[in-house]
Design an enzyme around this catalytic site. Structure first.
Site, PDB file in Angstrom:
ATOM      1  N   HIS A 158       5.923   7.621  12.944  1.00  0.00           N
ATOM      2  CA  HIS A 158       6.415   6.541  11.904  1.00  0.00           C
ATOM      3  C   HIS A 158       6.936   7.219  10.778  1.00  0.00           C
ATOM      4  O   HIS A 158       6.527   8.268  10.579  1.00  0.00           O
ATOM      5  CB  HIS A 158       5.329   5.549  11.671  1.00  0.00           C
ATOM      6  CG  HIS A 158       5.007   4.727  12.770  1.00  0.00           C
ATOM      7  ND1 HIS A 158       4.154   4.849  13.993  1.00  0.00           N
ATOM      8  CD2 HIS A 158       5.711   3.440  13.096  1.00  0.00           C
ATOM      9  CE1 HIS A 158       4.188   3.955  14.595  1.00  0.00           C
ATOM     10  NE2 HIS A 158       5.046   2.977  14.355  1.00  0.00           N
ATOM     11  N   LYS A 162       4.177   4.942   5.978  1.00  0.00           N
ATOM     12  CA  LYS A 162       3.066   4.071   6.736  1.00  0.00           C
ATOM     13  C   LYS A 162       1.762   4.413   6.266  1.00  0.00           C
ATOM     14  O   LYS A 162       1.475   5.758   6.175  1.00  0.00           O
ATOM     15  CB  LYS A 162       3.226   4.282   8.242  1.00  0.00           C
ATOM     16  CG  LYS A 162       2.294   3.445   9.222  1.00  0.00           C
ATOM     17  CD  LYS A 162       2.906   3.426  10.323  1.00  0.00           C
ATOM     18  CE  LYS A 162       1.909   2.393  11.426  1.00  0.00           C
ATOM     19  NZ  LYS A 162       1.788   1.192  10.983  1.00  0.00           N
TER      20      LYS A 162
HETATM   21  N1  LIG Z   1       3.535  -5.843  14.440  1.00  0.00           N
HETATM   22  C1  LIG Z   1       4.919  -5.425  14.659  1.00  0.00           C
HETATM   23  O1  LIG Z   1       5.644  -5.353  15.309  1.00  0.00           O
HETATM   24  C2  LIG Z   1       4.978  -4.480  13.291  1.00  0.00           C
HETATM   25  C3  LIG Z   1       6.238  -4.011  13.096  1.00  0.00           C
HETATM   26  C4  LIG Z   1       6.499  -3.321  11.958  1.00  0.00           C
HETATM   27  C5  LIG Z   1       5.418  -3.024  11.011  1.00  0.00           C
HETATM   28  N2  LIG Z   1       4.322  -3.644  11.068  1.00  0.00           N
HETATM   29  C6  LIG Z   1       3.310  -3.606  10.122  1.00  0.00           C
HETATM   30  O2  LIG Z   1       3.397  -4.599   9.218  1.00  0.00           O
HETATM   31  C7  LIG Z   1       2.801  -4.233   7.884  1.00  0.00           C
HETATM   32  C8  LIG Z   1       3.979  -4.219   6.558  1.00  0.00           C
HETATM   33  O3  LIG Z   1       4.918  -3.020   6.882  1.00  0.00           O
HETATM   34  P1  LIG Z   1       5.890  -2.847   6.121  1.00  0.00           P
HETATM   35  O4  LIG Z   1       6.605  -1.635   6.511  1.00  0.00           O
HETATM   36  O5  LIG Z   1       6.980  -3.848   5.903  1.00  0.00           O
HETATM   37  O6  LIG Z   1       5.323  -2.527   4.715  1.00  0.00           O
HETATM   38  P2  LIG Z   1       5.619  -2.653   3.204  1.00  0.00           P
HETATM   39  O7  LIG Z   1       4.736  -1.936   2.456  1.00  0.00           O
HETATM   40  O8  LIG Z   1       7.094  -2.239   3.144  1.00  0.00           O
HETATM   41  O9  LIG Z   1       5.616  -4.163   2.699  1.00  0.00           O
HETATM   42  C9  LIG Z   1       4.344  -4.818   2.858  1.00  0.00           C
HETATM   43  C10 LIG Z   1       4.918  -6.071   1.989  1.00  0.00           C
HETATM   44  O10 LIG Z   1       3.454  -6.884   1.855  1.00  0.00           O
HETATM   45  C11 LIG Z   1       3.415  -7.441   0.436  1.00  0.00           C
HETATM   46  N3  LIG Z   1       1.923  -7.522   0.161  1.00  0.00           N
HETATM   47  C12 LIG Z   1       0.942  -6.956  -0.016  1.00  0.00           C
HETATM   48  N4  LIG Z   1      -0.330  -7.612  -0.338  1.00  0.00           N
HETATM   49  C13 LIG Z   1       0.104  -8.949  -0.494  1.00  0.00           C
HETATM   50  C14 LIG Z   1      -0.333  -9.933  -0.754  1.00  0.00           C
HETATM   51  N5  LIG Z   1      -1.611 -10.165  -0.991  1.00  0.00           N
HETATM   52  N6  LIG Z   1       0.167 -11.074  -0.992  1.00  0.00           N
HETATM   53  C15 LIG Z   1       1.611 -10.974  -0.559  1.00  0.00           C
HETATM   54  N7  LIG Z   1       2.257  -9.960  -0.390  1.00  0.00           N
HETATM   55  C16 LIG Z   1       1.431  -8.951  -0.241  1.00  0.00           C
HETATM   56  C17 LIG Z   1       3.826  -6.009  -0.376  1.00  0.00           C
HETATM   57  O11 LIG Z   1       4.129  -6.218  -1.681  1.00  0.00           O
HETATM   58  C18 LIG Z   1       4.969  -5.513   0.426  1.00  0.00           C
HETATM   59  O12 LIG Z   1       6.198  -6.251  -0.205  1.00  0.00           O
HETATM   60  C19 LIG Z   1       2.341  -2.819   8.228  1.00  0.00           C
HETATM   61  O13 LIG Z   1       0.608  -3.229   8.596  1.00  0.00           O
HETATM   62  C20 LIG Z   1       2.913  -2.392   9.431  1.00  0.00           C
HETATM   63  O14 LIG Z   1       2.296  -1.649  10.102  1.00  0.00           O
HETATM   64  C21 LIG Z   1       3.765  -4.471  12.455  1.00  0.00           C
HETATM   65  O1  LIG Z   2       6.423   0.612  10.561  1.00  0.00           O
HETATM   66  C1  LIG Z   2       5.182   0.316  10.669  1.00  0.00           C
HETATM   67  O2  LIG Z   2       4.403   0.382   9.929  1.00  0.00           O
HETATM   68  C2  LIG Z   2       5.136  -0.150  12.240  1.00  0.00           C
HETATM   69  N1  LIG Z   2       3.900  -0.619  12.457  1.00  0.00           N
HETATM   70  C3  LIG Z   2       3.578  -1.327  13.830  1.00  0.00           C
HETATM   71  C4  LIG Z   2       2.367  -0.201  14.224  1.00  0.00           C
HETATM   72  O3  LIG Z   2       1.548  -0.040  13.414  1.00  0.00           O
HETATM   73  O4  LIG Z   2       2.276  -0.031  15.457  1.00  0.00           O
HETATM   74  C5  LIG Z   2       4.826  -1.217  14.580  1.00  0.00           C
HETATM   75  C6  LIG Z   2       5.871  -0.289  14.498  1.00  0.00           C
HETATM   76  C7  LIG Z   2       6.269  -0.118  12.908  1.00  0.00           C
END
Ligand SMILES: NC(=O)c1ccc[n+]([C@@H]2O[C@H](COP(=O)([O-])OP(=O)(O)OC[C@H]3O[C@@H](n4cnc5c(N)ncnc54)[C@H](O)[C@@H]3O)[C@@H](O)[C@H]2O)c1
Ligand SMILES: O=C(O)C1=N[C@H](C(=O)O)CCC1
Length: 270
Positions: A158, A162
């Site tokens: 990643h 992350k």
């Molecule tokens: N399940 C999936 O398919 C998938 C895909 C991508 C990312 N993710 C996950 O999503 C999460 C976010 O990833 P990202 O790359 O967008 O991170 P990022 O850091 O770019 O975004 C996170 C956002 O959440 C906000 N935030 C944090 N605490 C908050 C609160 N109390 N109230 C409101 N907003 C708040 C932050 O200010 C930020 O804008 C991670 O846990 C990542 O692993 C999951």
């Molecule tokens: O960008 C990230 O953070 C991602 N989080 C998810 C994970 O933890 O598997 C999905 C892929 C991107």
């Protein structure tokens, strides 16, 4: 015609938040009705569209989730574990579908979602893409077909921002591999090797995390035997696939009974 479900995006300024906003705006099946950010965030009080560098959208970024959720039918939440727990409580109060993409939640934090799921639909998955959810199924199948002569390793890569490891996807794949073998992941997971580790323990499921640059998300499940090696691989090249999966989950959740679901339920892969 019934009105399209109203969607709130939490963490709206984040990598996934902005992708979710664009995905909802591009859909003819849902409407964007709210955007939530953390207290103190520079976007608070601004129009979301302007904050994202475009035209006004008529949605003001707020740090008041209760006010935002009250106007919605679903919340798309890709933020951080503590925030997600708070949003689950408020989504349950507002009886809206809570789609959780946040990863890095501890077992205790996941267990703490249970009270909310008695009042509202929660769809939670470490990866919302069709490809990864198929890979989970394949991993379970291959793991069940091979014995411990094959060492299982999950390797993920990643971007350099992350904050959690192993990734949520890697843990889903590890769980599937353990299920295939009929063991509990916590009994066999090997989550960090350094120094004189000794030889690999038979039956362990190993995890390796690569962090660098702008890698969106890559996962390999390696089954390494004597004289042969099988690798199952998924490569994400666009975050929109996670966002599309999340919106699909939000729409699927409308009219479902309160409870906890995952993308296997949404995609009909169970
Ligand atoms: N399940 C999936 O398919 C998938 C895909 C991508 C990312 N993710 C996950 O999503 C999460 C976010 O990833 P990202 O790359 O967008 O991170 P990022 O850091 O770019 O975004 C996170 C956002 O959440 C906000 N935030 C944090 N605490 C908050 C609160 N109390 N109230 C409101 N907003 C708040 C932050 O200010 C930020 O804008 C991670 O846990 C990542 O692993 C999951
Ligand atoms: O960008 C990230 O953070 C991602 N989080 C998810 C994970 O933890 O598997 C999905 C892929 C991107």
């Amino acid at each position: 015609m019934t009105e399209r479900p109203g969607i709130v995006v939490t963490g709206a300024s984040g990598r996934m938040g902005q992708m979710l906003v664009r995905t909802v705006l591009g859909s003819d099946k849902a409407r964007l009705v709210g955007a939530v950010e953390r207290a103190g965030h520079p976007w608070l009080g601004q129009d979301l569209g302007a904050a994202m560098g475009g035209a006004d959208l008529g949605v003001t970024v707020t740090d008041d989730p209760l006010e935002a959720f009250a106007k919605a039918q679903a919340v798309l939440d890709f933020t951080a574990p503590a925030a997600t727990l708070e949003f689950a409580r408020i989504a349950a109060q507002a009886r809206v579908v809570h789609v959780i993409g946040t990863t890095g939640m501890s077992a205790e934090e996941i267990a703490a979602l249970e009270p909310a799921s008695r009042h509202a639909v929660i769809v939670r998955a470490g990866n919302m893409s069709l490809g990864v959810n198929l890979l989970v199924k394949l991993t379970r199948m291959v793991s069940a077909a091979l014995d411990e002569d094959f060492d299982i390793e999950v390797i993920e890569a990643h971007h350099n921002q992350k904050v959690d490891a192993p990734s949520g996807t890697a843990l889903m794949l590890g769980e599937a591999a353990a299920e295939g073998r009929g063991v509990a992941l916590e009994d066999v997971a090997d989550r960090g090797r350094d120094g004189i580790t000794g030889a690999r323990k038979r039956g362990d499921i190993g995890f390796t995390a690569i962090r660098g640059g702008d890698i969106i998300g890559e996962h390999d499940v390696v089954f390494a035997g004597a004289g042969e090696r099988l690798t199952l691989r998924h490569v994400a090249s666009d975050r929109s696939l996670f966002a599309k999966g999340a919106l699909r989950a939000a729409l699927w959740g409308q009219g479902q009974k309160p409870g906890q679901y995952d993308m296997m339920d949404v995609l009909g892969l169970n």
